[in-house]
Enzyme design. Structure first.
Site, PDB file in Angstrom:
ATOM      1  N   LYS A   1     -30.803  20.018 -42.924  1.00 21.66           N
ATOM      2  CA  LYS A   1     -30.820  20.813 -44.146  1.00 21.66           C
ATOM      3  C   LYS A   1     -31.510  20.028 -45.248  1.00 21.66           C
ATOM      4  CE  LYS A   1     -26.383  21.458 -44.679  1.00 21.66           C
ATOM      5  NZ  LYS A   1     -25.051  21.776 -45.233  1.00 21.66           N
TER       6      LYS A   1
ATOM      7  N   LYS B   1     -28.726  28.496 -38.548  1.00 18.98           N
ATOM      8  CA  LYS B   1     -27.703  28.888 -39.527  1.00 18.98           C
ATOM      9  C   LYS B   1     -28.350  29.615 -40.702  1.00 18.98           C
ATOM     10  CE  LYS B   1     -25.104  25.497 -40.821  1.00 18.98           C
ATOM     11  NZ  LYS B   1     -24.883  24.095 -41.230  1.00 18.98           N
TER      12      LYS B   1
END
Length: 251
Positions: free
Chosen positions: A29, A87
């Site tokens: 991320k 995700k």
């Protein structure tokens, strides 16, 4: 309970590799872009190459708007870059129907390319602060869209954590709904070692952390430390043993 750790660079991924025996999933991320901020495709690719081949790489697609086509393309980019867990933070979705529409596009884009990829519909424990879909709607959104897991994180990283916004009993209901739908339940959001007892007790499948394994507990300025990953995992294992022993004792 699986441990998901989120490095934001190849350098941090190499630190994760040093503690590979203590973690289950490496999650890519970019904290500067938000709770589930997306990193660059080449970073995903480089991290995939930096960590052991037997460790799945997850990638966040972002705190996404209600733009199904845009999000589907982003999700495809993540899986093409080497991630097998995708995700999606449903930040801009205000209704379950919008969440389903976005996630259906993601599931099709990802699984048409790689059928064994794992898609996670993510919502926010502090949804009331940003106006997005209710946390307890996530399991149904994931089920209706064909995703594999439902997840909660926190959108605003201000020192508050998961249980500050969604009490343990509500998280337990989230997990129950996910399991009833045949999904895995993932929980994150400034999770600390002190939360592990409750997370274990309610049957969480995946716990996601970053700050808890960073130097100084700071997800933005601290760097992931292998010793902190090992320590966090040791606490997870301790709670798992105690929970199992208590279940046996209860008959």
């Amino acid at each position: 309970m699986l441990l998901l750790i989120s490095p934001d660079s190849v350098e941090e991924a190499l630190e994760c590799a040093k503690a590979a025996q203590h973690l289950d999933i490496v999650d890519v991320k970019r904290p500067e872009e938000g709770s589930l901020g997306a990193n660059f495709p080449w970073v995903i690719k480089d991290i995939r190459g930096a960590v052991p081949a037997d460790k799945p790489v997850s990638a966040t697609v972002g705190d996404v708007p209600y733009k199904p086509g845009t999000v589907a393309q982003a999700a495809l980019g993540a899986v093409v870059s080497g991630a097998t867990y995708i995700k999606v933070g449903l930040y801009g979705c205000t209704t379950p129907a919008q969440g389903v529409e976005v996630m259906q596009g993601v599931v099709r884009a990802v699984k048409d390319y790689r059928p064994d990829a794992f898609v996670v519909a993510s919502g926010y424990a502090d949804a009331h602060r940003i106006g997005c879909v209710n946390p307890l709607a996530l399991p149904d959104i994931a089920l209706r869209s064909g995703a594999d897991a439902a997840m909660l994180d926190t959108a605003i990283k201000d020192g508050t954590g998961l249980f500050d916004h969604v009490p343990v009993e509500v998280c337990a209901e989230f997990v129950r709904r996910a399991h009833e739908a045949g999904l895995l339940a993932a929980l994150a959001g400034s999770v600390k070692t002190g939360d592990l007892g409750a997370l274990t007790r309610i049957g969480t499948d995946i716990v996601g952390v970053r700050g808890a394994v960073c130097e100084g507990g700071d997800r933005n300025t601290g760097r992931i430390q292998p010793r902190l990953v090992a320590s966090f995992r040791a606490e997870m294992d301790r709670h798992a043993r105690e929970h199992a022993a208590a279940a046996v004792a209860a008959g």
